[in-house]
Design an enzyme around this catalytic site. Structure first.
Site, PDB file in Angstrom:
ATOM      1  N   ARG E 100      18.575  41.961  57.092  1.00 55.17           N
ATOM      2  CA  ARG E 100      18.515  42.007  55.620  1.00 55.17           C
ATOM      3  C   ARG E 100      19.719  42.739  55.012  1.00 55.17           C
ATOM      4  O   ARG E 100      20.283  42.318  54.003  1.00 55.17           O
ATOM      5  CB  ARG E 100      17.220  42.701  55.187  1.00 55.17           C
ATOM      6  CG  ARG E 100      16.944  42.712  53.708  1.00 55.17           C
ATOM      7  CD  ARG E 100      16.494  41.377  53.169  1.00 55.17           C
ATOM      8  NE  ARG E 100      17.570  40.594  52.608  1.00 55.17           N
ATOM      9  CZ  ARG E 100      17.702  39.301  52.739  1.00 55.17           C
ATOM     10  NH1 ARG E 100      16.829  38.603  53.438  1.00 55.17           N
ATOM     11  NH2 ARG E 100      18.720  38.675  52.216  1.00 55.17           N
ATOM     12  N   LYS E 135      33.521  46.992  35.193  1.00 56.50           N
ATOM     13  CA  LYS E 135      32.087  46.719  35.012  1.00 56.50           C
ATOM     14  C   LYS E 135      31.472  46.263  36.339  1.00 56.50           C
ATOM     15  O   LYS E 135      31.039  45.118  36.492  1.00 56.50           O
ATOM     16  CB  LYS E 135      31.898  45.660  33.920  1.00 56.50           C
ATOM     17  CG  LYS E 135      32.355  46.152  32.555  1.00 56.50           C
ATOM     18  CD  LYS E 135      32.190  45.113  31.468  1.00 56.50           C
ATOM     19  CE  LYS E 135      32.716  45.681  30.145  1.00 56.50           C
ATOM     20  NZ  LYS E 135      32.710  44.673  29.060  1.00 56.50           N
ATOM     21  N   LYS E 167      41.674  52.530  24.889  1.00 58.29           N
ATOM     22  CA  LYS E 167      40.736  51.659  24.194  1.00 58.29           C
ATOM     23  C   LYS E 167      40.546  52.117  22.747  1.00 58.29           C
ATOM     24  O   LYS E 167      41.024  53.183  22.345  1.00 58.29           O
ATOM     25  CB  LYS E 167      39.398  51.674  24.925  1.00 58.29           C
ATOM     26  CG  LYS E 167      39.507  51.170  26.365  1.00 58.29           C
ATOM     27  CD  LYS E 167      38.269  50.407  26.729  1.00 58.29           C
ATOM     28  CE  LYS E 167      38.475  49.620  27.999  1.00 58.29           C
ATOM     29  NZ  LYS E 167      37.252  48.910  28.360  1.00 58.29           N
ATOM     30  N   GLU E 196      44.496  48.575  23.841  1.00 59.08           N
ATOM     31  CA  GLU E 196      43.661  47.530  23.249  1.00 59.08           C
ATOM     32  C   GLU E 196      44.131  47.216  21.827  1.00 59.08           C
ATOM     33  O   GLU E 196      44.500  48.116  21.067  1.00 59.08           O
ATOM     34  CB  GLU E 196      42.210  48.034  23.212  1.00 59.08           C
ATOM     35  CG  GLU E 196      41.203  47.001  22.779  1.00 59.08           C
ATOM     36  CD  GLU E 196      39.754  47.493  22.953  1.00 59.08           C
ATOM     37  OE1 GLU E 196      39.540  48.496  23.667  1.00 59.08           O
ATOM     38  OE2 GLU E 196      38.860  46.890  22.351  1.00 59.08           O
ATOM     39  N   ASP E 217      41.263  41.961  22.446  1.00 58.64           N
ATOM     40  CA  ASP E 217      39.814  42.027  22.576  1.00 58.64           C
ATOM     41  C   ASP E 217      39.123  40.984  21.724  1.00 58.64           C
ATOM     42  O   ASP E 217      39.237  40.989  20.493  1.00 58.64           O
ATOM     43  CB  ASP E 217      39.338  43.421  22.176  1.00 58.64           C
ATOM     44  CG  ASP E 217      37.880  43.604  22.561  1.00 58.64           C
ATOM     45  OD1 ASP E 217      37.454  43.018  23.575  1.00 58.64           O
ATOM     46  OD2 ASP E 217      37.170  44.303  21.830  1.00 58.64           O
TER      47      ASP E 217
END
Lengths: 280, 280, 280, 280, 280, 280
Positions: E100, E135, E167, E196, E217
């Site tokens: 597994r 992410k 950002k 960004e 973005d």
């Protein structure tokens, strides 16, 4: 002076590892409890000497950092049947999830402290000291050596890295007591050198070689007496092997400095300690 | 079938931690040895049941990966006074640095296996099984549960995360056996639900509630017999509390399914095992 | 006898941690290499004493267990400008990814061994021994103490847990040398007790109190001579503070037993060691 | 803007590891102290630049979470002989058990910050920046790179995973500068590509290949000047090898962008910092 | 060139942690197996791209170091329904205990590689590159970024420590694009600065400020085209937000350099891979 | 009752590991921020079920222990587009350094909870329960199983150590269902025994053998209906394989007790959750 427990970072590390062992991702049974406040009271079901209160505290604090842990006794205090040891207030789940781990530490360490104190009481009035050995339960040595101190004994060397003890196996490989002591004194001039002697001949050889402490392995009381006579206080003597509550007084009265007992740590019976929990 | 030891990665992790505890950066005394080849023989000084041979092997392999570890016996084999357990060939330093750690594991685990087997032998012929509890030495549970199996017992649930056991403390907080069992069955439909009963009334209540296993806490032999009669095989019964070698046969003969004994793991006496080393 | 390096499990653990620090998930630059076999040769660019060969070996073996590491020299061997130290055969990526980590260990440890040997050579013919202190780089003490031994010095106590050294701060808190020594002897009868003395009065007090070793802090050569006269061989004396290559001979000639030098571990200059890699 | 220290979880982890190294299960000597409150004052015995105050704070907080740590200076502040650095109030045992570990960090990191600042001051008025390398003490890189920043330098790439630096060994294996740069640009388009050049021919080749930064290895001041002329600002230039306080100004004045110095981290002398403790 | 998997010490560490998670002290069900030799064959039940073969190998080797792991395919190879991936020979318990964990890695990583390749194929012929983001699933980033590479994408910066990406939240706190870029260029001169931009005005501002890469973005295809026109190749452009298999071709055809897609790592569907075991 | 999240020590351990993965020694970009106070608001960009609020809290607390984390919603609450989830006040660097790690947990776990709830809603009114499997993302099982519970499902056995599930591979090696069940019941009398059946014949065999739960692998709805008829409530039935939102209602209506779905944990799409930060 009271013995110091291991430093807080070590106690926390051990308590955390024990909780991971027992809880890991979930206490299944406590999942059925609602989120209520409760109080738990830890008490003893038999006589003994308390040890492990800091570890028990750490266990509950790791589970809930704002729970309240109030000890009624300190490490080293005598336990009677029914003695209250500590009270914990917090979430019901905290108390039930931590119960077994906390008790396992208290039972095991109090068992060691209790057995040690029995030996210590048997030799009261002699100059002998009760020593622990390295025959400890793997991974728990720091706490077990501390429990021996709490019971009135001495930890002796902690591990292979903090004391020289030349045993028969070393001597056999090196080819003799004299050469073994010589090498050890050369390499570790700032440490006391202890060496094992199996008989009085070896004792004399070890004294001549300049050892500081001599481990008398499995000698009879008669031999120990003779050893003390031979040593004349020039070296310290440690009796070891076959020591029991029945013969420890006699051994201590021979005049040896130390009596080391493996059973303190490897075979002490746990003290029966339990916890009652009720809703607040 | 023989019980399986914990997986190799766990045994190695525990053995490594124990070596770090005992050696850390240096075995001082072994520093005085020359770099010679030697052989060590591990043997027993008393009767018992062997357990821990994989751990002992791991200890020496971690210190010297090309040392040779040759077991003469397997876990579960009976030990007589003088039985040869294993032989290790490698550097003298390897043997002496690993000796105590290896013996500590062997002594402790064989102690548990030996005590378990004594209990198991006492109940031979009955249908009862001897169970371990969670009253284990912190950090050593995997090995201790395995040692119980080696002795012929059963590990029971390993920890809080793999079995439901609703104790008095839980029942008191929830307000009753019926509700406690209901919740547990609702949350854990794929697991057997075990619950504690302090008397025969509670036993009946637990059976009616649909529990699978009932822990009979500290009941007399008479009560246990009555419990077996009441249960009629619809639930499994576990006797617990105050079990000793003296009364275990009688308890088993009541017809209970399980007898759980904390002392197997928290109070077993170590078996005296030692090692002799000589130059090759 | 040659000093023993730390045990293999510790060396591997440290080497692994250093590789995690430097590589973590990817050696970006080596990603541009094809998968070719290569050979790397480690050599010295300056004179000194080699130390760290086991660690360097562990570094490459962790990256590729079947690479070949062939040392030309051993720890303790003298390095000349251009000395070949070791050759490694394996994948080009293995060599380049491990290069810096291996060299960082070799450079740092050889730096310590080299500085230590310079001190040791300056006191040749006296009975004094050069000691390391606890003024080590955090997390590297085991290797650094070993490097001091490789250079001909002695590690002294390793840490707070393996030796008693009562410093001025302790004495001030306890209220006097006599009481401090008394307590230490009572608690640690199997260990030598060392205590600091700032002047000859304190030295006398310490001798009377029964100390085994006395740390003479920042004393002049004249004071040290007088201290040796006072001690008359009844205690061991350790000179400490302000020791340099310029004054160490003079200090050793006073007759002290030990000279401890923090700079061995906290301020040794790295030895310039590098590695050339080429395709096989 | 002030440089940021490593995140608190990393500082705590390192401080904890250093305490485990030095204390493990017990500070033997501090065991002889009573449980009194005390104050410790950390001060400098020589000139320099302070670095490590967060680590020192973490050390004492781990030992006693309610001790008070009051810094008088911040990282980057100049140290004079006698400067008070911080005051700690807590149990006497806390202060003495943490003293050496805290000082070891402060001494080492302040040594690096101090040496870096000396270099930085030597190049004031030029556009050059002082860079650290990966020649750090294993396991301490995060703190050492930070210490370089505290001294006014720049950390450069941290490790193999966060920057491309194609060295001679890579070029040799790939077969040329052009192909090496091509591959790196293809694989890492979002990163600047740095490559080593051993002479002016290689520099031109590297510029043509499209490198962003060129490491000029061991070039003379004359060569560096010529390199700056050739580069015409189209690439950044990093001088490396053989940089000392004596020649750094001259090197900076050639117009290079960066000067990298391994000695900042592998050979900085520790700053002498100590601690006095007294009863409250 | 093929992407390199994470270094062996990291793969082993992750595989070991996953085995501890799934097996801990015992695979209960496998306990009922006898100790027989068996062979397991891993194969795919659907189409995709294989990734994770080194991790699968590590899983079985940790359980039994002398088991044989024979891969039929390599990472990056296409999977058809029924493709044989690898064969393992060893103890039946080894195969079933590792099954597994090995499959979980293979399924998850192949899922990422497969999804990435679908995106990569959609943009074939354009100059755009598919990038991963941060992410990722916590604790698995090294393997997930590698899986993206196996699928033909690029990992982009690995973490907060190896790339600058300013950002909106940063810009808002600093007060503007110009100042943000200025600071970043000052602090990190050897790294490309990415920032960004939410619209074309900000894009122009970022170009003027000297950014190297600009994250566009959530712009429409029209805006992206205009952005490419404005940038004129002076900066690199990364399109981000709302990218799907439906619109990725159109986005790539605008001429942007990079297209970053969080879903590659946080929402890829697992590939169905299974294992059959039979007695040898 | 609400499902309990994993214990705090486990959540903290996982959060810490994720921060080490993403930050390690430095968040480069946040280095350009001044030391200002800020507020961050976490909100959802799509519909779903929230899960992971304790982990998000732990992430920010590890970075700054006195930051304020104020949740607006609890695990299990429904998320609408725009729902505010939590507000954090602390240093700007804390918020930006923790943002991605916190969101990665929230997105992943909410994705699982959301998908689970969709399945649960589809079977409302039937007696069936939705079960998770062991097909989880390696290293995240504790959180993922909890997310399934938050969504209204059941975790099923956690790992190989807490439940018996005899699969085809086991049966093939043992030689038959009957013998496999016999062995399991003998070894694990206190646990329910689950076994896989590939067809109705095997189902009957498993019932006769005394299994408690039977896994019906990849059966059609017709077969499942027949299986329920055969089982007559004497055993519990688990349908597995090929379950989707399209067919789950139909499957549940057959009367099976459990429906296990690997996709809940290995293929759930992340929920889009983001964070806005502004100066206070």
């Amino acid at each position: 002076m009271n013995p110091s427990p291991p430093p807080p970072f070590l106690i926390e590390k051990i308590a955390r590892a024990a909780l991971e062992e027992d809880i890991n991702w979930r206490d299944l049974t406590s999942s059925i409890l609602e989120d209520v406040e409760a109080v738990g009271v830890i008490s003893s079901k038999e006589e003994g000497v308390l040890c492990g209160i800091q570890v028990a505290r750490a266990v509950f604090k790791i589970l809930q950092d704002d729970c309240q842990f109030k000890p009624f006794l300190e490490d080293g205090d005598p336990l009677a049947k029914g003695s209250f040891i500590a009270e914990i207030r917090g979430k019901a789940k905290t108390l039930l999830s931590g119960e077994r781990v906390a008790l396992n530490f208290l039972q095991h360490l109090s068992g060691i402290a209790t057995l040690t104190r029995r030996f210590v009481e048997k030799i009261r009035g002699t100059k002998a000291r009760i020593l622990a050995t390295r025959k400890t339960i793997p991974l728990l040595r720091a706490l077990e050596k501390y429990a021996v101190e709490v019971g009135g004994g001495y930890p002796h060397r902690f591990a292979l890295y903090d004391g020289i003890l030349i045993k028969n196996n070393h001597i056999a490989l090196i080819g003799g007591i004299k050469e073994a002591v010589r090498r050890a004194k050369e390499m570790f001039p700032y440490q006391k050198i202890e060496i094992e002697a199996r008989n009085l001949e070896e004792l004399k050889e070890a004294i001549d070689a300049g050892a500081d402490i001599i481990l008398l392995d499995n000698m009879s009381v008669e031999e120990l007496k003779e050893a003390v006579r031979i040593a004349q206080g020039k070296v310290m003597l440690e009796a070891s092997g076959g020591v029991s509550l029945d013969n420890v007084t006699e051994i201590a009265e021979t005049g040896v400095d130390f009596i080391s007992i493996g059973a303190l740590t490897h075979s002490a019976k746990a003290i029966d300690i339990h916890m009652e929990v009720r809703r607040l």
